[in-house]
Scaffold this motif. Structure first.
Motif, PDB file in Angstrom:
ATOM      1  N   PHE A   1      15.782 -14.690  10.345  1.00 26.11           N
ATOM      2  CA  PHE A   1      15.401 -13.122  10.617  1.00 26.11           C
ATOM      3  C   PHE A   1      16.763 -12.388  10.207  1.00 26.11           C
ATOM      4  O   PHE A   1      16.293 -11.313   9.760  1.00 26.11           O
ATOM      5  N   LEU A   2      17.837 -13.121  10.299  1.00 25.40           N
ATOM      6  CA  LEU A   2      19.151 -12.328   9.861  1.00 25.40           C
ATOM      7  C   LEU A   2      18.911 -11.826   8.318  1.00 25.40           C
ATOM      8  O   LEU A   2      19.380 -10.966   7.750  1.00 25.40           O
ATOM      9  N   SER A   3      18.714 -13.184   7.664  1.00 25.20           N
ATOM     10  CA  SER A   3      18.395 -13.065   6.188  1.00 25.20           C
ATOM     11  C   SER A   3      17.301 -12.046   5.959  1.00 25.20           C
ATOM     12  O   SER A   3      17.517 -11.241   4.854  1.00 25.20           O
ATOM     13  N   MET A   4      16.291 -11.988   6.342  1.00 25.31           N
ATOM     14  CA  MET A   4      15.099 -10.978   6.195  1.00 25.31           C
ATOM     15  C   MET A   4      15.714  -9.552   6.432  1.00 25.31           C
ATOM     16  O   MET A   4      15.301  -8.599   5.648  1.00 25.31           O
ATOM     17  N   ILE A   5      16.382  -9.258   7.495  1.00 22.93           N
ATOM     18  CA  ILE A   5      17.002  -8.036   7.674  1.00 22.93           C
ATOM     19  C   ILE A   5      17.796  -7.770   6.557  1.00 22.93           C
ATOM     20  O   ILE A   5      17.900  -6.508   6.042  1.00 22.93           O
ATOM     21  N   ALA A   6      18.737  -8.358   6.235  1.00 24.18           N
ATOM     22  CA  ALA A   6      19.820  -7.983   5.102  1.00 24.18           C
ATOM     23  C   ALA A   6      19.160  -7.879   3.949  1.00 24.18           C
ATOM     24  O   ALA A   6      19.560  -6.803   3.343  1.00 24.18           O
ATOM     25  N   ALA A   7      18.093  -8.592   3.384  1.00 28.17           N
ATOM     26  CA  ALA A   7      17.389  -8.533   2.332  1.00 28.17           C
ATOM     27  C   ALA A   7      16.668  -7.034   2.148  1.00 28.17           C
ATOM     28  O   ALA A   7      16.721  -6.357   1.260  1.00 28.17           O
ATOM     29  N   VAL A   8      15.980  -6.650   3.490  1.00 31.89           N
ATOM     30  CA  VAL A   8      15.127  -5.597   3.420  1.00 31.89           C
ATOM     31  C   VAL A   8      16.075  -4.262   3.399  1.00 31.89           C
ATOM     32  O   VAL A   8      15.750  -3.356   2.753  1.00 31.89           O
ATOM     33  N   THR A   9      17.206  -4.432   4.212  1.00 35.20           N
ATOM     34  CA  THR A   9      18.132  -3.212   4.268  1.00 35.20           C
ATOM     35  C   THR A   9      18.789  -2.961   3.130  1.00 35.20           C
ATOM     36  O   THR A   9      18.870  -1.816   2.742  1.00 35.20           O
ATOM     37  N   ILE A  10      19.419  -4.125   2.294  1.00 38.74           N
ATOM     38  CA  ILE A  10      20.015  -3.842   1.103  1.00 38.74           C
ATOM     39  C   ILE A  10      19.064  -3.364  -0.098  1.00 38.74           C
ATOM     40  O   ILE A  10      19.519  -2.393  -0.575  1.00 38.74           O
ATOM     41  N   ALA A  11      17.966  -3.939  -0.084  1.00 41.12           N
ATOM     42  CA  ALA A  11      16.910  -3.515  -0.977  1.00 41.12           C
ATOM     43  C   ALA A  11      16.353  -2.067  -0.838  1.00 41.12           C
ATOM     44  O   ALA A  11      16.310  -1.296  -1.911  1.00 41.12           O
ATOM     45  N   GLY A  12      16.204  -1.760   0.460  1.00 43.62           N
ATOM     46  CA  GLY A  12      15.934  -0.467   0.790  1.00 43.62           C
ATOM     47  C   GLY A  12      17.016   0.637   0.410  1.00 43.62           C
ATOM     48  O   GLY A  12      16.888   1.703  -0.140  1.00 43.62           O
ATOM     49  N   LEU A  13      18.096   0.432   0.686  1.00 43.76           N
ATOM     50  CA  LEU A  13      19.189   1.151   0.554  1.00 43.76           C
ATOM     51  C   LEU A  13      19.572   1.413  -1.210  1.00 43.76           C
ATOM     52  O   LEU A  13      19.743   2.501  -1.534  1.00 43.76           O
ATOM     53  N   LEU A  14      19.415   0.409  -1.752  1.00 45.11           N
ATOM     54  CA  LEU A  14      19.590   0.484  -3.089  1.00 45.11           C
ATOM     55  C   LEU A  14      18.702   1.323  -3.842  1.00 45.11           C
ATOM     56  O   LEU A  14      18.678   2.053  -4.667  1.00 45.11           O
ATOM     57  N   ILE A  15      17.431   1.076  -3.489  1.00 41.85           N
ATOM     58  CA  ILE A  15      15.782   1.961  -3.812  1.00 41.85           C
ATOM     59  C   ILE A  15      16.230   3.302  -3.499  1.00 41.85           C
ATOM     60  O   ILE A  15      16.003   4.262  -4.300  1.00 41.85           O
ATOM     61  N   GLY A  16      16.559   3.721  -2.129  1.00 40.58           N
ATOM     62  CA  GLY A  16      16.735   5.037  -1.910  1.00 40.58           C
ATOM     63  C   GLY A  16      17.990   5.949  -2.532  1.00 40.58           C
ATOM     64  O   GLY A  16      18.040   7.156  -2.837  1.00 40.58           O
ATOM     65  N   ALA A  17      19.082   4.748  -2.747  1.00 41.33           N
ATOM     66  CA  ALA A  17      20.393   5.519  -3.321  1.00 41.33           C
ATOM     67  C   ALA A  17      20.576   5.444  -4.902  1.00 41.33           C
ATOM     68  O   ALA A  17      20.946   6.623  -5.487  1.00 41.33           O
ATOM     69  N   VAL A  18      20.462   4.400  -5.426  1.00 42.18           N
ATOM     70  CA  VAL A  18      20.420   4.350  -6.984  1.00 42.18           C
ATOM     71  C   VAL A  18      19.453   3.783  -7.681  1.00 42.18           C
ATOM     72  O   VAL A  18      19.547   3.005  -8.806  1.00 42.18           O
ATOM     73  N   GLU A  19      17.988   3.978  -7.245  1.00 40.23           N
ATOM     74  CA  GLU A  19      17.021   3.325  -7.960  1.00 40.23           C
ATOM     75  C   GLU A  19      16.677   3.828  -9.631  1.00 40.23           C
ATOM     76  O   GLU A  19      16.611   2.823 -10.259  1.00 40.23           O
ATOM     77  N   PRO A  20      17.214   5.042  -9.970  1.00 46.39           N
ATOM     78  CA  PRO A  20      17.142   5.053 -11.505  1.00 46.39           C
ATOM     79  C   PRO A  20      18.041   4.465 -12.228  1.00 46.39           C
ATOM     80  O   PRO A  20      17.693   4.051 -13.425  1.00 46.39           O
ATOM     81  N   HIS A  21      19.124   3.712 -11.572  1.00 45.66           N
ATOM     82  CA  HIS A  21      19.984   2.882 -12.391  1.00 45.66           C
ATOM     83  C   HIS A  21      19.931   1.301 -12.133  1.00 45.66           C
ATOM     84  O   HIS A  21      20.461   0.556 -12.756  1.00 45.66           O
ATOM     85  N   LEU A  22      18.695   0.888 -11.344  1.00 48.53           N
ATOM     86  CA  LEU A  22      18.445  -0.457 -11.166  1.00 48.53           C
ATOM     87  C   LEU A  22      17.421  -0.778 -12.098  1.00 48.53           C
ATOM     88  O   LEU A  22      16.637   0.241 -12.721  1.00 48.53           O
ATOM     89  N   PRO A  23      17.751  -2.092 -12.440  1.00 51.61           N
ATOM     90  CA  PRO A  23      16.379  -2.879 -13.278  1.00 51.61           C
ATOM     91  C   PRO A  23      15.156  -2.498 -12.698  1.00 51.61           C
ATOM     92  O   PRO A  23      14.883  -2.666 -11.507  1.00 51.61           O
ATOM     93  N   ALA A  24      13.893  -2.296 -13.574  1.00 46.16           N
ATOM     94  CA  ALA A  24      12.811  -1.885 -13.081  1.00 46.16           C
ATOM     95  C   ALA A  24      12.351  -2.929 -12.358  1.00 46.16           C
ATOM     96  O   ALA A  24      11.262  -2.830 -11.447  1.00 46.16           O
ATOM     97  N   PHE A  25      12.649  -4.396 -12.606  1.00 49.92           N
ATOM     98  CA  PHE A  25      11.910  -5.399 -11.754  1.00 49.92           C
ATOM     99  C   PHE A  25      12.144  -5.407 -10.291  1.00 49.92           C
ATOM    100  O   PHE A  25      11.439  -5.916  -9.651  1.00 49.92           O
ATOM    101  N   LEU A  26      13.562  -4.963  -9.960  1.00 49.83           N
ATOM    102  CA  LEU A  26      14.005  -4.759  -8.746  1.00 49.83           C
ATOM    103  C   LEU A  26      13.130  -4.118  -7.932  1.00 49.83           C
ATOM    104  O   LEU A  26      12.487  -3.970  -6.818  1.00 49.83           O
ATOM    105  N   ALA A  27      12.745  -2.589  -8.487  1.00 51.37           N
ATOM    106  CA  ALA A  27      11.858  -1.403  -7.840  1.00 51.37           C
ATOM    107  C   ALA A  27      10.485  -1.854  -7.633  1.00 51.37           C
ATOM    108  O   ALA A  27       9.757  -1.802  -6.894  1.00 51.37           O
ATOM    109  N   GLN A  28      10.276  -2.795  -8.908  1.00 52.87           N
ATOM    110  CA  GLN A  28       8.785  -3.121  -8.780  1.00 52.87           C
ATOM    111  C   GLN A  28       8.149  -4.123  -7.804  1.00 52.87           C
ATOM    112  O   GLN A  28       7.225  -4.187  -7.153  1.00 52.87           O
TER     113      GLN A  28
END
Length: 305
Positions: free
Chosen positions: A11-38
């Motif tokens: 559950f620690l790993s799942m928390i870290a994964a969803v939090t980091i991914a969410g923060l990246l999508i919210g802050a710098v999505e235009p600069h991320l590879p499309a496959f991450l957002a998809q």
């Protein structure tokens, strides 16, 4: 030295994964590879342009949510049977179950909930899995074009499997193979608080899901559209995703039954982190799609988020 069990690490790993991914999508999505957002986005706020062909091959229909609720119903029924066998009938838990819990929750685990608290928590999760099974099979109307990444699909199995293991892993009668029965003196204000809060959230989530389903039906109950429309009524007048808000409340309401159970605290944090990310994207989609979307609505929690 801090020791984490396999379930806590999961559950620690799942928390870290969803939090980091969410923060990246919210802050710098235009600069991320499309496959991450998809990979992260799905449903109404899924990525529509610049989709990665390889990631698309790893997607399944959103209606596949039905599958892990079949699993959740069966798994929660099995857990409830074990709890009734031990906490009501007074029979020691099978040695194989104890060894299984030792493997996943660690041999250092201790009792954090008595027989009645364990019974109530297990009944609550069984009730939730049963209702979600019914909704996904007989109420919810899935868009045939809507897809989710297979990672979201698999996480559903992991979540329900882990949540029930965490309850049993620190329950009286399941730490060691000893009899543990429900008694009157186990009643406490924590049980009434937890049970009442869970029942309220359970019922309000049902009402919210009915509102969402009826958006795609006519007055006779016939499906007339698969479009995502703007919901209103009930708690939708306050937040964009009340069904997600009540999901958080249901899991948090069981925390008083398992005081000191660190693994359950991680389950709650995981649920809130995951629901918050999805609710945030949903809220943004509503505001961008409907010009008249009520400005006073929040994403997940009234007046806060």
């Amino acid at each position: 030295m801090v020791f984490f069990s396999h379930m806590e690490m999961l559950f620690l790993s799942m928390i870290a994964a969803v939090t980091i991914a969410g923060l990246l999508i919210g802050a710098v999505e235009p600069h991320l590879p499309a496959f991450l957002a998809q990979s992260f986005r799905y449903g109404k706020h899924s990525l529509k342009e610049g989709r990665n062909a390889l990631v698309a091959r790893l997607e399944v229909p959103k209606s596949s949510f039905r599958h892990f609720y079949v699993f959740a119903l069966l798994w929660s029924a099995a857990a409830l049977y074990l709890v009734l066998r031990t906490c009501v009938a007074g029979k020691p838990a099978p040695e194989a179950v104890i060894a299984f819990l030792d493997l996943l929750c660690g041999k250092r685990r201790t009792e954090k909930s008595n027989a009645l608290e364990t019974l109530l928590a297990t009944v609550c999760l069984f009730a939730q899995c049963s209702r979600r099974f019914w909704e996904t099979h007989f109420l919810q109307i899935f868009s045939r074009s809507s897809r989710i990444n297979i990672a979201h699909y698999l996480v559903g199995y992991v979540h329900y499997f882990g949540a029930l293991v965490v309850i049993l892993g620190h329950a009286q009668g399941f730490v060691t193979a000893s009899a543990s029965t429900v008694t009157r003196d186990q009643l406490s204000w924590r049980l009434w608080l937890a049970g009442g809060a869970f029942a309220f959230a359970w019922w309000q989530q049902w009402r919210s899901n009915v509102i969402l389903a009826r958006l795609r039906m006519d007055a006779k109950g016939n499906v007339v559209t698969e479009k995502h429309l703007m919901p209103s009524g009930g708690f939708f007048d306050i937040v964009s995703s009340p069904h997600m808000m009540f999901e958080c409340l249901m899991y948090a309401s069981l925390a008083p039954l398992m005081l000191g159970n660190t693994a359950w605290l991680l389950v709650c944090i995981w649920v809130i982190a995951n629901q918050a990310q999805v609710a945030h994207l949903t809220h943004i989609w509503y505001r961008e799609t409907f010009p008249d979307y009520p400005r006073q609505r929040r994403a997940l929690f009234p007046g806060i988020f």
